[in-house]
Write a protein that holds these residues in place. Structure first.
Motif, PDB file in Angstrom:
ATOM      1  N   ALA A  13       0.827  -1.205   0.000  1.00 24.35           N
ATOM      2  CA  ALA A  13       0.000   0.000   0.000  1.00 24.35           C
ATOM      3  C   ALA A  13       0.864   1.259   0.000  1.00 24.35           C
ATOM      4  O   ALA A  13       0.584   2.232  -0.712  1.00 24.35           O
ATOM      5  N   VAL A  14       1.924   1.246   0.808  1.00 27.16           N
ATOM      6  CA  VAL A  14       2.820   2.409   0.870  1.00 27.16           C
ATOM      7  C   VAL A  14       3.521   2.619  -0.476  1.00 27.16           C
ATOM      8  O   VAL A  14       3.647   3.745  -0.965  1.00 27.16           O
ATOM      9  N   LEU A  15       3.983   1.533  -1.087  1.00 24.96           N
ATOM     10  CA  LEU A  15       4.666   1.641  -2.368  1.00 24.96           C
ATOM     11  C   LEU A  15       3.727   2.164  -3.463  1.00 24.96           C
ATOM     12  O   LEU A  15       4.108   2.995  -4.289  1.00 24.96           O
ATOM     13  N   ILE A  16       2.485   1.667  -3.457  1.00 26.42           N
ATOM     14  CA  ILE A  16       1.501   2.143  -4.437  1.00 26.42           C
ATOM     15  C   ILE A  16       1.226   3.633  -4.229  1.00 26.42           C
ATOM     16  O   ILE A  16       1.166   4.418  -5.183  1.00 26.42           O
ATOM     17  N   ALA A  17       1.058   4.023  -2.957  1.00 21.80           N
ATOM     18  CA  ALA A  17       0.798   5.425  -2.657  1.00 21.80           C
ATOM     19  C   ALA A  17       1.970   6.306  -3.084  1.00 21.80           C
ATOM     20  O   ALA A  17       1.774   7.410  -3.612  1.00 21.80           O
ATOM     21  N   ALA A  19       4.207   5.693  -5.548  1.00 28.52           N
ATOM     22  CA  ALA A  19       4.234   5.800  -7.010  1.00 28.52           C
ATOM     23  C   ALA A  19       3.145   6.739  -7.517  1.00 28.52           C
ATOM     24  O   ALA A  19       3.385   7.606  -8.370  1.00 28.52           O
ATOM     25  N   THR A  20       1.943   6.584  -6.971  1.00 39.19           N
ATOM     26  CA  THR A  20       0.822   7.426  -7.397  1.00 39.19           C
ATOM     27  C   THR A  20       1.060   8.886  -7.033  1.00 39.19           C
ATOM     28  O   THR A  20       0.794   9.794  -7.826  1.00 39.19           O
ATOM     29  N   GLY A  21       1.577   9.122  -5.835  1.00 35.97           N
ATOM     30  CA  GLY A  21       1.830  10.485  -5.393  1.00 35.97           C
ATOM     31  C   GLY A  21       2.865  11.200  -6.244  1.00 35.97           C
ATOM     32  O   GLY A  21       2.687  12.377  -6.596  1.00 35.97           O
ATOM     33  N   VAL A  22       3.938  10.502  -6.582  1.00 37.13           N
ATOM     34  CA  VAL A  22       4.983  11.109  -7.423  1.00 37.13           C
ATOM     35  C   VAL A  22       4.418  11.474  -8.796  1.00 37.13           C
ATOM     36  O   VAL A  22       4.649  12.582  -9.311  1.00 37.13           O
ATOM     37  N   LEU A  23       3.678  10.559  -9.396  1.00 38.74           N
ATOM     38  CA  LEU A  23       3.108  10.822 -10.718  1.00 38.74           C
ATOM     39  C   LEU A  23       2.065  11.935 -10.672  1.00 38.74           C
ATOM     40  O   LEU A  23       1.985  12.773 -11.570  1.00 38.74           O
ATOM     41  N   TRP A  24       1.248  11.940  -9.618  1.00 37.24           N
ATOM     42  CA  TRP A  24       0.245  12.995  -9.462  1.00 37.24           C
ATOM     43  C   TRP A  24       0.904  14.360  -9.278  1.00 37.24           C
ATOM     44  O   TRP A  24       0.492  15.353  -9.894  1.00 37.24           O
ATOM     45  N   TYR A  25       1.933  14.422  -8.450  1.00 37.14           N
ATOM     46  CA  TYR A  25       2.625  15.689  -8.204  1.00 37.14           C
ATOM     47  C   TYR A  25       3.250  16.236  -9.489  1.00 37.14           C
ATOM     48  O   TYR A  25       3.216  17.443  -9.740  1.00 37.14           O
ATOM     49  N   TYR A  26       3.784  15.329 -10.299  1.00 34.01           N
ATOM     50  CA  TYR A  26       4.429  15.770 -11.537  1.00 34.01           C
ATOM     51  C   TYR A  26       3.408  16.101 -12.631  1.00 34.01           C
ATOM     52  O   TYR A  26       3.743  16.720 -13.626  1.00 34.01           O
ATOM     53  N   GLY A  27       2.169  15.692 -12.453  1.00 35.54           N
ATOM     54  CA  GLY A  27       1.144  15.960 -13.451  1.00 35.54           C
ATOM     55  C   GLY A  27       1.130  14.969 -14.594  1.00 35.54           C
ATOM     56  O   GLY A  27       0.598  15.270 -15.675  1.00 35.54           O
ATOM     57  N   ALA A  28       1.710  13.794 -14.381  1.00 34.79           N
ATOM     58  CA  ALA A  28       1.735  12.786 -15.449  1.00 34.79           C
ATOM     59  C   ALA A  28       0.325  12.264 -15.700  1.00 34.79           C
ATOM     60  O   ALA A  28      -0.449  12.086 -14.752  1.00 34.79           O
ATOM     61  N   PRO A  29      -0.023  12.029 -16.964  1.00 38.82           N
ATOM     62  CA  PRO A  29      -1.356  11.484 -17.251  1.00 38.82           C
ATOM     63  C   PRO A  29      -1.493  10.060 -16.731  1.00 38.82           C
ATOM     64  O   PRO A  29      -0.504   9.341 -16.606  1.00 38.82           O
ATOM     65  N   HIS A  30      -2.713   9.674 -16.428  1.00 43.09           N
ATOM     66  CA  HIS A  30      -3.027   8.319 -15.955  1.00 43.09           C
ATOM     67  C   HIS A  30      -2.169   7.953 -14.738  1.00 43.09           C
ATOM     68  O   HIS A  30      -1.590   6.863 -14.677  1.00 43.09           O
ATOM     69  N   HIS A  31      -2.099   8.870 -13.772  1.00 46.03           N
ATOM     70  CA  HIS A  31      -1.222   8.602 -12.626  1.00 46.03           C
ATOM     71  C   HIS A  31      -1.735   7.462 -11.749  1.00 46.03           C
ATOM     72  O   HIS A  31      -0.998   6.953 -10.903  1.00 46.03           O
ATOM     73  N   TRP A  32      -2.974   7.039 -11.947  1.00 47.27           N
ATOM     74  CA  TRP A  32      -3.503   5.907 -11.198  1.00 47.27           C
ATOM     75  C   TRP A  32      -3.142   4.570 -11.841  1.00 47.27           C
ATOM     76  O   TRP A  32      -3.366   3.516 -11.238  1.00 47.27           O
TER      77      TRP A  32
END
Length: 247
Positions: A13-17, A19-32
Protein backbone atom coordinates in the motif's frame (compact mmCIF):
# COMPACT_ATOMS: atom_id res chain seq x y z
CA UNK A 1 1.70 -16.22 8.54
CA UNK A 2 -1.05 -13.68 9.23
CA UNK A 3 1.41 -11.05 10.45
CA UNK A 4 3.58 -11.56 7.37
CA UNK A 5 0.56 -11.09 5.11
CA UNK A 6 -0.52 -7.94 6.96
CA UNK A 7 2.99 -6.48 6.79
CA UNK A 8 3.17 -7.29 3.09
CA UNK A 9 -0.13 -5.54 2.42
CA UNK A 10 1.02 -2.48 4.36
CA UNK A 11 4.29 -2.35 2.42
CA UNK A 12 2.50 -2.74 -0.91
CA UNK A 13 0.00 0.00 0.00
CA UNK A 14 2.82 2.41 0.87
CA UNK A 15 4.67 1.64 -2.37
CA UNK A 16 1.50 2.14 -4.44
CA UNK A 17 0.80 5.42 -2.66
CA UNK A 18 4.37 6.57 -3.28
CA UNK A 19 4.23 5.80 -7.01
CA UNK A 20 0.82 7.43 -7.40
CA UNK A 21 1.83 10.48 -5.39
CA UNK A 22 4.98 11.11 -7.42
CA UNK A 23 3.11 10.82 -10.72
CA UNK A 24 0.24 12.99 -9.46
CA UNK A 25 2.62 15.69 -8.20
CA UNK A 26 4.43 15.77 -11.54
CA UNK A 27 1.14 15.96 -13.45
CA UNK A 28 1.73 12.79 -15.45
CA UNK A 29 -1.36 11.48 -17.25
CA UNK A 30 -3.03 8.32 -15.95
CA UNK A 31 -1.22 8.60 -12.63
CA UNK A 32 -3.50 5.91 -11.20
CA UNK A 33 -2.36 3.35 -13.80
CA UNK A 34 0.51 1.82 -11.73
CA UNK A 35 -1.74 1.45 -8.68
CA UNK A 36 -4.51 -0.19 -10.67
CA UNK A 37 -1.96 -2.47 -12.34
CA UNK A 38 -0.62 -3.63 -8.97
CA UNK A 39 -4.14 -4.22 -7.59
CA UNK A 40 -5.09 -6.17 -10.68
CA UNK A 41 -1.87 -8.18 -10.39
CA UNK A 42 -2.65 -9.02 -6.75
CA UNK A 43 -6.10 -10.33 -7.62
CA UNK A 44 -4.87 -12.30 -10.62
CA UNK A 45 -1.93 -13.86 -8.78
CA UNK A 46 -4.18 -14.83 -5.89
CA UNK A 47 -6.55 -16.64 -8.23
CA UNK A 48 -3.75 -18.21 -10.25
CA UNK A 49 -1.91 -19.37 -7.11
CA UNK A 50 -5.03 -21.15 -5.86
CA UNK A 51 -5.65 -22.77 -9.24
CA UNK A 52 -2.05 -23.83 -9.85
CA UNK A 53 -1.81 -25.48 -6.45
CA UNK A 54 -4.03 -28.24 -7.78
CA UNK A 55 -2.97 -28.42 -11.44
CA UNK A 56 0.80 -27.84 -11.50
CA UNK A 57 1.52 -31.56 -11.85
CA UNK A 58 -1.22 -32.26 -14.41
CA UNK A 59 0.00 -31.87 -17.97
CA UNK A 60 -3.41 -31.18 -19.48
CA UNK A 61 -4.27 -28.48 -16.98
CA UNK A 62 -0.85 -26.90 -17.43
CA UNK A 63 -1.40 -26.86 -21.20
CA UNK A 64 -4.76 -25.15 -20.66
CA UNK A 65 -3.17 -22.60 -18.32
CA UNK A 66 -0.49 -21.79 -20.90
CA UNK A 67 -3.12 -21.48 -23.62
CA UNK A 68 -5.03 -18.96 -21.52
CA UNK A 69 -1.80 -17.04 -20.85
CA UNK A 70 -1.01 -17.02 -24.56
CA UNK A 71 -4.49 -15.77 -25.43
CA UNK A 72 -4.36 -12.93 -22.93
CA UNK A 73 -0.82 -11.99 -24.04
CA UNK A 74 -1.87 -11.86 -27.69
CA UNK A 75 -4.96 -9.80 -26.88
CA UNK A 76 -2.87 -7.33 -24.88
CA UNK A 77 -0.28 -6.89 -27.64
CA UNK A 78 -2.96 -6.51 -30.33
CA UNK A 79 -4.75 -3.86 -28.27
CA UNK A 80 -1.53 -1.89 -27.86
CA UNK A 81 -0.86 -1.91 -31.60
CA UNK A 82 -4.47 -1.48 -32.72
CA UNK A 83 -7.35 -3.93 -33.14
CA UNK A 84 -7.48 -5.12 -36.75
CA UNK A 85 -7.73 -8.59 -38.25
CA UNK A 86 -4.28 -8.19 -39.81
CA UNK A 87 -2.74 -7.21 -36.50
CA UNK A 88 -4.43 -10.14 -34.77
CA UNK A 89 -3.09 -12.63 -37.33
CA UNK A 90 0.32 -10.98 -37.13
CA UNK A 91 0.64 -11.11 -33.36
CA UNK A 92 -0.73 -14.63 -32.97
CA UNK A 93 1.48 -16.06 -35.72
CA UNK A 94 4.60 -14.20 -34.59
CA UNK A 95 4.28 -15.12 -30.93
CA UNK A 96 3.22 -18.70 -31.63
CA UNK A 97 6.16 -19.29 -33.97
CA UNK A 98 8.73 -17.88 -31.57
CA UNK A 99 7.38 -19.62 -28.47
CA UNK A 100 6.80 -23.00 -30.12
CA UNK A 101 10.23 -23.18 -31.75
CA UNK A 102 12.11 -22.05 -28.66
CA UNK A 103 10.35 -24.34 -26.19
CA UNK A 104 10.70 -27.27 -28.57
CA UNK A 105 14.46 -26.77 -28.65
CA UNK A 106 14.67 -26.38 -24.86
CA UNK A 107 12.83 -29.62 -24.10
CA UNK A 108 13.84 -31.79 -27.05
CA UNK A 109 17.53 -31.18 -26.39
CA UNK A 110 17.06 -32.06 -22.73
CA UNK A 111 18.25 -28.65 -21.61
CA UNK A 112 15.38 -28.62 -19.14
CA UNK A 113 13.43 -31.64 -17.93
CA UNK A 114 10.16 -32.04 -19.82
CA UNK A 115 7.67 -32.03 -16.98
CA UNK A 116 4.47 -30.14 -16.26
CA UNK A 117 5.99 -27.80 -13.68
CA UNK A 118 8.97 -26.84 -15.86
CA UNK A 119 6.81 -26.37 -18.95
CA UNK A 120 4.58 -24.04 -16.94
CA UNK A 121 7.50 -22.15 -15.40
CA UNK A 122 9.46 -21.51 -18.59
CA UNK A 123 6.38 -21.22 -20.78
CA UNK A 124 4.83 -18.55 -18.59
CA UNK A 125 8.00 -16.47 -18.44
CA UNK A 126 8.61 -16.73 -22.19
CA UNK A 127 5.01 -15.85 -23.08
CA UNK A 128 5.08 -12.74 -20.90
CA UNK A 129 8.33 -11.45 -22.33
CA UNK A 130 7.28 -12.26 -25.88
CA UNK A 131 4.14 -10.18 -25.42
CA UNK A 132 6.28 -7.19 -24.41
CA UNK A 133 8.68 -7.61 -27.34
CA UNK A 134 5.85 -7.97 -29.87
CA UNK A 135 4.22 -4.83 -28.51
CA UNK A 136 7.46 -2.85 -28.58
CA UNK A 137 8.29 -3.97 -32.12
CA UNK A 138 4.87 -3.02 -33.47
CA UNK A 139 4.59 0.30 -31.70
CA UNK A 140 8.15 1.34 -32.47
CA UNK A 141 7.68 0.55 -36.15
CA UNK A 142 4.54 2.69 -36.34
CA UNK A 143 6.28 5.55 -34.53
CA UNK A 144 9.29 5.42 -36.85
CA UNK A 145 7.15 5.34 -40.00
CA UNK A 146 5.05 8.28 -38.80
CA UNK A 147 8.11 10.31 -37.84
CA UNK A 148 9.87 9.61 -41.16
CA UNK A 149 6.90 9.45 -43.51
CA UNK A 150 8.48 12.00 -45.86
CA UNK A 151 11.44 9.65 -46.24
CA UNK A 152 9.16 6.67 -46.91
CA UNK A 153 7.21 8.60 -49.55
CA UNK A 154 10.45 9.72 -51.16
CA UNK A 155 11.63 6.10 -51.54
CA UNK A 156 8.30 5.05 -53.05
CA UNK A 157 8.38 7.97 -55.48
CA UNK A 158 11.72 6.65 -56.70
CA UNK A 159 10.19 3.26 -57.48
CA UNK A 160 10.84 1.37 -54.24
CA UNK A 161 8.20 -1.07 -53.06
CA UNK A 162 6.34 -0.35 -49.80
CA UNK A 163 8.43 -3.04 -48.07
CA UNK A 164 11.71 -1.66 -49.43
CA UNK A 165 10.71 1.86 -48.39
CA UNK A 166 10.41 0.89 -44.73
CA UNK A 167 13.05 -1.83 -44.54
CA UNK A 168 15.54 0.17 -42.47
CA UNK A 169 12.80 1.39 -40.16
CA UNK A 170 11.60 -2.19 -39.62
CA UNK A 171 15.13 -3.28 -38.72
CA UNK A 172 15.44 -0.38 -36.26
CA UNK A 173 12.11 -1.38 -34.69
CA UNK A 174 13.35 -4.96 -34.17
CA UNK A 175 16.53 -3.70 -32.55
CA UNK A 176 14.61 -1.33 -30.26
CA UNK A 177 12.16 -4.05 -29.20
CA UNK A 178 15.00 -6.30 -28.06
CA UNK A 179 16.90 -3.65 -26.07
CA UNK A 180 15.20 -4.33 -22.68
CA UNK A 181 15.74 -8.10 -22.94
CA UNK A 182 19.30 -7.66 -24.19
CA UNK A 183 20.17 -5.28 -21.34
CA UNK A 184 18.54 -7.58 -18.80
CA UNK A 185 20.58 -10.50 -20.06
CA UNK A 186 23.85 -8.54 -20.15
CA UNK A 187 23.45 -7.22 -16.62
CA UNK A 188 22.16 -10.40 -14.97
CA UNK A 189 24.08 -11.00 -11.75
CA UNK A 190 25.64 -7.51 -11.86
CA UNK A 191 22.64 -5.19 -11.70
CA UNK A 192 19.76 -7.56 -11.00
CA UNK A 193 19.07 -11.04 -9.70
CA UNK A 194 16.27 -12.30 -11.97
CA UNK A 195 13.08 -13.73 -10.52
CA UNK A 196 13.61 -17.25 -11.85
CA UNK A 197 17.06 -17.39 -10.24
CA UNK A 198 15.90 -16.08 -6.88
CA UNK A 199 12.79 -18.24 -6.92
CA UNK A 200 14.79 -21.37 -7.65
CA UNK A 201 17.15 -20.66 -4.74
CA UNK A 202 14.24 -20.01 -2.39
CA UNK A 203 12.82 -23.32 -3.56
CA UNK A 204 15.92 -25.12 -2.29
CA UNK A 205 17.86 -25.45 -5.54
CA UNK A 206 21.64 -24.92 -5.43
CA UNK A 207 22.93 -21.56 -6.76
CA UNK A 208 24.69 -23.33 -9.66
CA UNK A 209 21.52 -25.13 -10.74
CA UNK A 210 19.49 -21.95 -10.27
CA UNK A 211 21.99 -20.09 -12.45
CA UNK A 212 21.78 -22.73 -15.16
CA UNK A 213 17.99 -22.52 -15.13
CA UNK A 214 18.09 -18.72 -15.34
CA UNK A 215 20.48 -18.71 -18.29
CA UNK A 216 18.20 -21.13 -20.14
CA UNK A 217 15.28 -18.80 -19.45
CA UNK A 218 17.18 -15.73 -20.67
CA UNK A 219 18.37 -17.49 -23.82
CA UNK A 220 14.81 -18.64 -24.47
CA UNK A 221 13.53 -15.10 -24.11
CA UNK A 222 16.15 -13.79 -26.54
CA UNK A 223 15.44 -16.48 -29.14
CA UNK A 224 11.68 -16.14 -28.89
CA UNK A 225 11.89 -12.36 -28.91
CA UNK A 226 14.11 -12.26 -31.97
CA UNK A 227 11.80 -14.53 -33.95
CA UNK A 228 8.68 -12.66 -32.84
CA UNK A 229 10.06 -9.18 -33.50
CA UNK A 230 11.28 -10.11 -36.98
CA UNK A 231 7.94 -11.66 -37.94
CA UNK A 232 6.10 -8.57 -36.66
CA UNK A 233 8.41 -6.35 -38.71
CA UNK A 234 7.90 -8.47 -41.83
CA UNK A 235 4.13 -8.28 -41.42
CA UNK A 236 4.07 -4.52 -40.89
CA UNK A 237 6.79 -3.31 -43.25
CA UNK A 238 4.71 -3.03 -46.46
CA UNK A 239 3.16 0.38 -45.70
CA UNK A 240 1.25 2.28 -48.40
CA UNK A 241 -0.40 5.00 -46.31
CA UNK A 242 0.76 6.86 -43.22
CA UNK A 243 -0.22 4.86 -40.11
CA UNK A 244 -2.64 6.34 -37.61
CA UNK A 245 -1.23 7.57 -34.32
CA UNK A 246 -1.17 5.01 -31.52
CA UNK A 247 -2.92 5.65 -28.23
Amino acid sequence: MTSVLVNSLIGIAVLIALATGVLWYYGAPHHWAPALAVLRGILQLAVVSIILTGVITNGWWVALALLVMFGVACATAIRRIGWTLQHALMIVSAMAAGIALTLTIVFVTGTIEFSARYVLAIGGIVIGNTMTIATLAGRRFVELVRDRWDQVEAWMSLGATPRQSTHELARDAVYAALIPSTDQTKTTGLVTLPGAFVGAIFGGVSPLEAGRFQIVVLASIMATGAITAVIVALWMSPVRVKPAALV
